[in-house]
Design a protein around this motif. Structure first.
Motif, PDB file in Angstrom:
ATOM      1  N   VAL A 105       7.629  -4.188  39.548  1.00 25.19           N
ATOM      2  CA  VAL A 105       9.072  -4.342  39.737  1.00 25.19           C
ATOM      3  C   VAL A 105       9.694  -5.002  38.516  1.00 25.19           C
ATOM      4  O   VAL A 105      10.711  -4.532  37.997  1.00 25.19           O
ATOM      5  CB  VAL A 105       9.379  -5.144  41.017  1.00 25.19           C
ATOM      6  CG1 VAL A 105      10.877  -5.348  41.172  1.00 25.19           C
ATOM      7  CG2 VAL A 105       8.806  -4.432  42.235  1.00 25.19           C
ATOM      8  N   THR A 106       9.092  -6.066  38.034  1.00 24.61           N
ATOM      9  CA  THR A 106       9.666  -6.757  36.883  1.00 24.61           C
ATOM     10  C   THR A 106       9.615  -5.890  35.626  1.00 24.61           C
ATOM     11  O   THR A 106      10.546  -5.899  34.832  1.00 24.61           O
ATOM     12  CB  THR A 106       8.964  -8.113  36.644  1.00 24.61           C
ATOM     13  OG1 THR A 106       7.559  -7.901  36.510  1.00 24.61           O
ATOM     14  CG2 THR A 106       9.222  -9.073  37.785  1.00 24.61           C
ATOM     15  N   VAL A 109      12.445  -3.332  35.860  1.00 21.58           N
ATOM     16  CA  VAL A 109      13.740  -3.914  35.496  1.00 21.58           C
ATOM     17  C   VAL A 109      13.864  -4.020  33.986  1.00 21.58           C
ATOM     18  O   VAL A 109      14.897  -3.664  33.415  1.00 21.58           O
ATOM     19  CB  VAL A 109      13.934  -5.298  36.170  1.00 21.58           C
ATOM     20  CG1 VAL A 109      15.152  -6.011  35.602  1.00 21.58           C
ATOM     21  CG2 VAL A 109      14.058  -5.143  37.676  1.00 21.58           C
ATOM     22  N   ARG A 114      18.180  -2.806  35.558  1.00 23.18           N
ATOM     23  CA  ARG A 114      18.274  -3.237  36.955  1.00 23.18           C
ATOM     24  C   ARG A 114      18.768  -2.134  37.895  1.00 23.18           C
ATOM     25  O   ARG A 114      18.195  -1.942  38.968  1.00 23.18           O
ATOM     26  CB  ARG A 114      19.139  -4.490  37.059  1.00 23.18           C
ATOM     27  CG  ARG A 114      19.019  -5.158  38.407  1.00 23.18           C
ATOM     28  CD  ARG A 114      19.760  -6.493  38.425  1.00 23.18           C
ATOM     29  NE  ARG A 114      19.430  -7.189  39.634  1.00 23.18           N
ATOM     30  CZ  ARG A 114      18.599  -8.212  39.716  1.00 23.18           C
ATOM     31  NH1 ARG A 114      18.022  -8.668  38.637  1.00 23.18           N
ATOM     32  NH2 ARG A 114      18.349  -8.778  40.868  1.00 23.18           N
ATOM     33  N   ALA A 117      15.944   0.307  38.557  1.00 27.79           N
ATOM     34  CA  ALA A 117      14.875  -0.358  39.316  1.00 27.79           C
ATOM     35  C   ALA A 117      15.296  -0.557  40.765  1.00 27.79           C
ATOM     36  O   ALA A 117      14.489  -0.397  41.680  1.00 27.79           O
ATOM     37  CB  ALA A 117      14.521  -1.692  38.669  1.00 27.79           C
ATOM     38  N   GLU A 118      16.557  -0.897  40.992  1.00 27.24           N
ATOM     39  CA  GLU A 118      17.054  -1.052  42.363  1.00 27.24           C
ATOM     40  C   GLU A 118      17.026   0.275  43.105  1.00 27.24           C
ATOM     41  O   GLU A 118      16.738   0.321  44.296  1.00 27.24           O
ATOM     42  CB  GLU A 118      18.459  -1.640  42.367  1.00 27.24           C
ATOM     43  CG  GLU A 118      18.477  -3.111  42.010  1.00 27.24           C
ATOM     44  CD  GLU A 118      19.864  -3.702  41.950  1.00 27.24           C
ATOM     45  OE1 GLU A 118      20.869  -2.942  41.978  1.00 27.24           O
ATOM     46  OE2 GLU A 118      19.959  -4.940  41.851  1.00 27.24           O
ATOM     47  N   TYR A 121      13.083   0.721  43.770  1.00 25.52           N
ATOM     48  CA  TYR A 121      12.396  -0.205  44.678  1.00 25.52           C
ATOM     49  C   TYR A 121      13.287  -0.783  45.781  1.00 25.52           C
ATOM     50  O   TYR A 121      12.790  -1.405  46.704  1.00 25.52           O
ATOM     51  CB  TYR A 121      11.783  -1.361  43.886  1.00 25.52           C
ATOM     52  CG  TYR A 121      10.731  -0.914  42.924  1.00 25.52           C
ATOM     53  CD1 TYR A 121       9.517  -0.413  43.388  1.00 25.52           C
ATOM     54  CD2 TYR A 121      10.925  -0.975  41.563  1.00 25.52           C
ATOM     55  CE1 TYR A 121       8.543   0.014  42.514  1.00 25.52           C
ATOM     56  CE2 TYR A 121       9.951  -0.559  40.679  1.00 25.52           C
ATOM     57  CZ  TYR A 121       8.765  -0.069  41.153  1.00 25.52           C
ATOM     58  OH  TYR A 121       7.803   0.357  40.291  1.00 25.52           O
ATOM     59  N   VAL A 126      14.157  -6.086  44.372  1.00 28.41           N
ATOM     60  CA  VAL A 126      14.439  -6.424  42.969  1.00 28.41           C
ATOM     61  C   VAL A 126      15.081  -7.808  42.893  1.00 28.41           C
ATOM     62  O   VAL A 126      14.692  -8.638  42.069  1.00 28.41           O
ATOM     63  CB  VAL A 126      15.322  -5.349  42.305  1.00 28.41           C
ATOM     64  CG1 VAL A 126      15.812  -5.809  40.942  1.00 28.41           C
ATOM     65  CG2 VAL A 126      14.565  -4.033  42.184  1.00 28.41           C
ATOM     66  N   CYS A 130      13.190 -10.729  40.918  1.00 28.34           N
ATOM     67  CA  CYS A 130      13.710 -10.822  39.548  1.00 28.34           C
ATOM     68  C   CYS A 130      14.935 -11.708  39.410  1.00 28.34           C
ATOM     69  O   CYS A 130      15.723 -11.545  38.488  1.00 28.34           O
ATOM     70  CB  CYS A 130      14.018  -9.414  39.036  1.00 28.34           C
ATOM     71  SG  CYS A 130      12.598  -8.328  39.031  1.00 28.34           S
TER      72      CYS A 130
END
Length: 131
Positions: A105-106, A109, A114, A117-118, A121, A126, A130
């Motif tokens: 996840v990190t 991002v 972001r 990634a959002e 996941y 997130v 994060c």
């Protein structure tokens, strides 16, 4: 005054490739975002988000855009491929998270940004990992 187009990086992700192809198809037909918005009946702000890889269109939007731009199914194939990649990445991330590894996840991002990634996941996960 028109905004200067952001440089796109289609090699980074399928989401960015989709946005790049949408922009290329639109520009090749000499259409502005507002003109495409009228033809496709999709808000121009949504089209901008699609092009900037901030959001993936839903299936019906992708179908309309593919038809309006005469993409012969290319936008739909990219969307299908993106769905497969996202599903695989989610499954791998869930497995790693169950083992206590938060790095997928990190890293997402850091690499994808972001918003992407959002989308991949979920905003809750997130935010939790994060923030």
């Amino acid at each position: 005054m028109a905004q200067r187009p952001r440089q796109l990086t289609p090699w980074v992700s399928l989401l960015r490739e989709w946005g790049y192809q949408l922009r290329e198809l639109r520009n090749s037909q000499g259409l502005s975002l507002r003109e495409l918005s009228k033809r496709a009946r999709i808000e121009h702000s949504h089209l901008g988000r699609f092009q900037r890889a901030e959001r993936m269109p839903d299936r019906s939007q992708a179908t309309v855009l593919d038809g309006v731009l005469g993409a012969s199914g290319m936008l739909l194939r990219l969307e299908d491929l993106e769905d497969d990649v996202v599903a695989q990445a989610r499954a791998e991330a869930r497995q790693r998270l169950m083992m206590g590894d938060t790095s997928p996840v990190t890293v997402a991002v850091d690499v994808m940004g972001r918003p992407a990634a959002e989308q991949l996941y979920g905003p809750g996960l997130v935010h939790m990992l994060c923030s």
